[in-house]
Design a protein around this motif. Sequence first.
Motif, PDB file in Angstrom:
ATOM      1  N   ALA A 150       0.826  -1.211   0.000  1.00 35.44           N
ATOM      2  CA  ALA A 150       0.000   0.000   0.000  1.00 35.44           C
ATOM      3  C   ALA A 150       0.859   1.260   0.000  1.00 35.44           C
ATOM      4  CB  ALA A 150      -0.919  -0.002   1.220  1.00 35.44           C
ATOM      5  N   PRO A 151       0.557   2.230  -0.864  1.00 32.64           N
ATOM      6  CA  PRO A 151       1.332   3.471  -0.904  1.00 32.64           C
ATOM      7  C   PRO A 151       1.114   4.321   0.335  1.00 32.64           C
ATOM      8  CG  PRO A 151      -0.599   3.635  -2.321  1.00 32.64           C
ATOM      9  CD  PRO A 151      -0.533   2.209  -1.868  1.00 32.64           C
ATOM     10  N   VAL A 152       2.077   5.174   0.633  1.00 42.60           N
ATOM     11  CA  VAL A 152       1.994   6.085   1.773  1.00 42.60           C
ATOM     12  C   VAL A 152       1.270   7.352   1.328  1.00 42.60           C
ATOM     13  CG1 VAL A 152       3.328   7.411   3.451  1.00 42.60           C
ATOM     14  CG2 VAL A 152       4.090   5.143   2.768  1.00 42.60           C
ATOM     15  N   ALA A 153       0.347   7.820   2.154  1.00 43.41           N
ATOM     16  CA  ALA A 153      -0.519   8.940   1.757  1.00 43.41           C
ATOM     17  C   ALA A 153       0.188  10.291   1.793  1.00 43.41           C
ATOM     18  CB  ALA A 153      -1.757   8.978   2.656  1.00 43.41           C
ATOM     19  N   TYR A 154       1.184  10.459   2.653  1.00 49.58           N
ATOM     20  CA  TYR A 154       1.893  11.727   2.765  1.00 49.58           C
ATOM     21  C   TYR A 154       3.297  11.452   3.290  1.00 49.58           C
ATOM     22  CZ  TYR A 154       0.231  10.983   7.522  1.00 49.58           C
ATOM     23  OH  TYR A 154      -0.055  10.422   8.738  1.00 49.58           O
ATOM     24  N   LYS A 155       4.138  12.449   3.238  1.00 49.34           N
ATOM     25  CA  LYS A 155       5.525  12.271   3.676  1.00 49.34           C
ATOM     26  C   LYS A 155       5.547  11.838   5.140  1.00 49.34           C
ATOM     27  CE  LYS A 155      10.012  14.575   4.034  1.00 49.34           C
ATOM     28  NZ  LYS A 155      10.725  13.466   3.363  1.00 49.34           N
ATOM     29  N   PRO A 156       6.159  10.698   5.448  1.00 51.31           N
ATOM     30  CA  PRO A 156       6.207  10.211   6.828  1.00 51.31           C
ATOM     31  C   PRO A 156       6.787  11.240   7.789  1.00 51.31           C
ATOM     32  CG  PRO A 156       6.938   8.506   5.311  1.00 51.31           C
ATOM     33  CD  PRO A 156       6.817   9.768   4.508  1.00 51.31           C
ATOM     34  N   GLY A 157       6.142  11.358   8.958  1.00 57.71           N
ATOM     35  CA  GLY A 157       6.632  12.265   9.980  1.00 57.71           C
ATOM     36  C   GLY A 157       6.045  13.656   9.928  1.00 57.71           C
ATOM     37  N   THR A 158       5.189  13.933   8.934  1.00 58.96           N
ATOM     38  CA  THR A 158       4.646  15.289   8.790  1.00 58.96           C
ATOM     39  C   THR A 158       3.199  15.423   9.265  1.00 58.96           C
ATOM     40  OG1 THR A 158       3.919  14.859   6.512  1.00 58.96           O
ATOM     41  CG2 THR A 158       6.159  15.738   6.826  1.00 58.96           C
ATOM     42  N   GLU A 159       2.532  14.308   9.525  1.00 62.87           N
ATOM     43  CA  GLU A 159       1.121  14.377   9.899  1.00 62.87           C
ATOM     44  C   GLU A 159       0.762  13.181  10.775  1.00 62.87           C
ATOM     45  OE1 GLU A 159      -3.246  14.339   7.661  1.00 62.87           O
ATOM     46  OE2 GLU A 159      -1.452  14.960   6.564  1.00 62.87           O
ATOM     47  N   PHE A 160      -0.106  13.418  11.763  1.00 63.40           N
ATOM     48  CA  PHE A 160      -0.579  12.345  12.645  1.00 63.40           C
ATOM     49  C   PHE A 160      -1.939  11.845  12.161  1.00 63.40           C
ATOM     50  CE2 PHE A 160      -3.400  11.023  16.057  1.00 63.40           C
ATOM     51  CZ  PHE A 160      -2.652  10.062  16.722  1.00 63.40           C
TER      52      PHE A 160
END
Length: 221
Positions: A150-160
């Motif tokens: 599954a692809p990541v929805a946004y850059k890791p570490g920038t949103e909870f």
Amino acid sequence: MPSNTTTQTGKTPVINFDNPLMCLDEAIGNRLETNLFSAAQVAVLHGGVLHSRHWGDCTSGSLFDIASITKLIVNYLLVETCYRQEICLDTPVHTILPEFSGEGMRSEVTIRHLLTFTAYFKSNLGFKDVERHKSDDSYQNMIWRELMQAPVAYKPGTEFRYTNASSIIVSKLVEHLNFDHKAASYVRWYLRHLNNPMELDLTGGITDTPKSSDDCVSSGF
């Protein structure tokens, strides 16, 4: 105001810890009246004394599904493993789990991102679907295969964003780091290193088989 609290002019109310849980009566009672939930139970250990109070359709001995408290358990087991094996929490997941695809932003997902819910995976898997099939091994395997790609929805570490997906991957990391990838499982590791040492006799995992219909088992996802 509940009878077990006192006020001081211009100051925050002070709880009388002779009976500390009565201060929750109004807050929890209001939620019971609006049908947000049907029952509640709270226990507080203070000064060596265990205070327990219950509301609604339950007793002080009722068992509840521990639900997402399992996330705290699996996160603790992973942090303990990383500490013991001297693994940095900023280690990319794909360097530990061979089946975890490192394509695109997935290559940036670290252990810390999983523990803090700051990596969100685009998936068609809904919470209700997972709950409905949580004891179905074939469905669980399908979930795992989908999460591995599954692809990541946004850059890791920038949103909870709170999600079950992170905790599923965390449980696989616990398995991978502690075993030879053959017979052992996360559940066995949990029982050996947390459940049994803490004598949590009335708590069990979703894969446990009660010895009899009278067994008391609390479970969660």
